[in-house]
Design an enzyme around this catalytic site. Structure first.
Site, PDB file in Angstrom:
ATOM      1  N   GLU A   1      -3.020 -54.389 -23.072  1.00 42.23           N
ATOM      2  CA  GLU A   1      -4.165 -54.215 -23.850  1.00 42.23           C
ATOM      3  C   GLU A   1      -4.028 -55.756 -24.725  1.00 42.23           C
ATOM      4  OE1 GLU A   1      -3.675 -51.034 -26.966  1.00 42.23           O
ATOM      5  OE2 GLU A   1      -3.383 -49.602 -25.813  1.00 42.23           O
TER       6      GLU A   1
ATOM      7  N   GLU B   1      -2.415 -45.068 -20.756  1.00 42.88           N
ATOM      8  CA  GLU B   1      -1.633 -44.277 -21.969  1.00 42.88           C
ATOM      9  C   GLU B   1      -2.632 -43.423 -21.612  1.00 42.88           C
ATOM     10  OE1 GLU B   1      -0.920 -46.917 -25.088  1.00 42.88           O
ATOM     11  OE2 GLU B   1       0.164 -47.985 -24.063  1.00 42.88           O
TER      12      GLU B   1
END
Ligand code: GBH
Length: 489
Positions: free
Chosen positions: A204, A395
């Protein structure tokens, strides 16, 4: 009318009836079959089912085997930063309990596990001489995973930057940190790619930049406020770090090692599934991810990105762009929620973002809006825009209150609702040929949830943070059944 339900009917309470929710052992597993009379709800053959975690959130053991400090060790010490004033010193003791945790993965029937490597264990000073013991833990972990038939997927950087790099260079404010990530990546690749075939560079980019260095009221380590100009430069350094890491892994890892990034992309959902809104969602996906996915996949910043940044655009060279655009083998997408609902605009701008109403449903974390269709549109648009051949959902998961019933069991019906809805959309994607090859649930077990400390739980396994006891929630049972049948349940 009389009350028809008494305590006798409440599962989990004293004197409860079993109601078939006994969380039976593995032998009770039954392959789920296609739904009667409906769409077959199966996932592709050999679909990879796994769980995901990150080093600082689970390991603890922050001062053993020569580990250096990370920016999260520092940040969690600052007063008022972490909701419950906690830190990851102990976390969920995965460093010592990893065998027990791998047994949980096996119990679920998962065949893959995404974990992250703590950079400050390997290079306590960020660069320079590696700590000879730095990879010992990960070697133990990898070997134990393989012995249990679980394929390791390693993330190199899930936010625990060596504090030394923050002190020396201001962290990602300097391209010295990008270079350091490359060096670290090469070293790790050299030592683990004999056994680890799938590597993610950064977790991220968007989150670590926007919350670590951004102007948002919510912050994360290192908690620096930057100007827009600085922020765009930091963005560029993170993307560059990814590219340097890709190149270093190719140079130093075994041939055949597959590499990608795990990005929390700005998912863009058409407000209504009509051709014009769908087209708008594709354009928005490209523009709203201009700082990471788009530049990584295209090797250039879009005109939209540069003109929006204007005088605040990052300074970069052609060579930087080549490095950032180094070919990847797959993309990892972390998908929790719909970031944007998108409509076709009245003008020529390509897309319009529709504001989210205040009543939009959420899970326990305020930010976690429930929009299952993100799980369809994000991979679908990414695959279409860049002709991506291989995607992993790196995720997806949800926080829930997870209060144990009097008998200790946890009936996290809301998490199951969330999961079933998102996985239904994932199955929609795979059944249409969107090349998603695996799914990693966030998270295996409750853990240190960054600025929320231990107050938000994302695990399939409940963790008692005092005793460290792991208990399967009902969602673990749901996931186990789904994996066993490779189909929705
Ligand atoms: C993931 O980020 C992380 O990779 C993982 O470590 C984490 O435990 C998991 O999610 C659950 O949170 O300003 O309101 O958006 C997901 C993306 C971005 C969600 C930062 C939380 C901060 C609050 N995250 N965001 S908000």
């Amino acid at each position: 009318m009389s009350h028809r339900f008494t305590r006798r009917h409440l599962v989990g309470g004293a004197g409860a009836i079993a109601a078939g929710l006994a969380m039976p052992p593995a032998e009770a597993q039954q392959a789920a079959s296609a739904q009667p009379g409906g769409t077959p709800r199966a996932f592709p053959q050999n679909f990879v089912w796994g769980t995901a975690t990150a080093s600082y959130q689970i390991e603890g053991a922050v001062d053993v085997e020569g580990r250096g400090r990370s920016i999260w060790d520092t940040y969690t010490r600052l007063p008022g930063k972490i909701r419950d004033n906690s830190n990851g010193d102990r976390a969920v003791e995965h460093f010592t309990r990893y065998k027990e945790d791998i047994a949980l993965m096996k119990e679920l029937g998962t065949t893959a596990y995404r974990f992250s490597i703590a950079w400050p264990r390997v290079f306590p000073d960020g660069t320079g001489t590696p700590n000879p013991k730095g990879l010992d833990f990960y070697n133990r972990l990898i070997d134990e995973l393989l012995a249990n038939g679980i394929t390791p997927y390693a993330t190199l950087y899930h936010w625990d930057l060596p504090q030394a790099l923050q002190d020396r260079f201001g962290g990602w404010a300097s391209r010295e940190t990008s270079k350091a990530l490359g060096d670290y990546a090469g070293y790790v690749a050299k030592h683990i790619t004999d056994r680890v075939k799938n590597v993610f560079t950064i977790n991220e980019c968007a989150t670590l930049v926007d919350f670590g260095y951004g102007v948002a009221p919510i912050e994360m380590a290192p908690g620096i406020k930057s100007t827009q100009k600085e922020l765009n430069q930091i963005r560029h350094h993170v993307a560059l770090g990814h590219g340097l890491a890709v190149q270093a892994i190719r140079a130093q890892g075994r041939a055949g090692t597959e590499i990608g990034v795990a990005e929390n992309l700005a998912s863009c959902i058409p407000v209504i599934e009509t051709p014009e809104h769908i087209r708008a969602s594709e354009i928005a996906t490209r523009e709203m991810n201009g700082g990471y996915l788009t530049v990584i996949m295209e090797g250039r910043y879009t005109d939209g990105f540069l003109s929006y940044a204007g005088a605040n655009a990052p300074v970069f060279t052609e060579d930087d762009l080549k490095i950032i655009g180094s070919p990847v083998d797959f993309l990892g997408l972390n998908i929790y929620m719909p970031q944007h609902y998108v409509a076709a605009p009245a003008d020529a701008s390509g897309f319009a973002l529709v504001p989210t109403p205040a009543t939009f449903p959420r899970m326990e974390s305020d930010w976690l809006r429930v929009g299952p269709e993100a799980m369809y549109w994000a991979p679908r648009n990414v695959a279409k825009l860049w002709n991506v051949k291989k995607i992993f959902i790196t995720e997806n998961g949800a926080s829930a209150s997870d209060k144990p019933a009097p008998d200790g069991r946890i009936f996290d019906l809301d998490r199951i609702m969330y999961l079933r809805a998102y996985l239904t959309q994932l199955q929609r994607a795979t059944s249409e040929g969107v090349p998603v090859q695996g799914y990693f649930h966030w998270s295996l077990m409750d853990n240190f949830e960054w600025i929320d400390g231990y107050e938000k739980r994302f695990g399939l396994y409940h963790v008692d943070f005092n005793t460290q006891k792991r208990t399967p929630k009902l969602s673990a049972e749901f996931y186990r059944k789904l994996i066993a049948g490779n189909a929705l349940v």
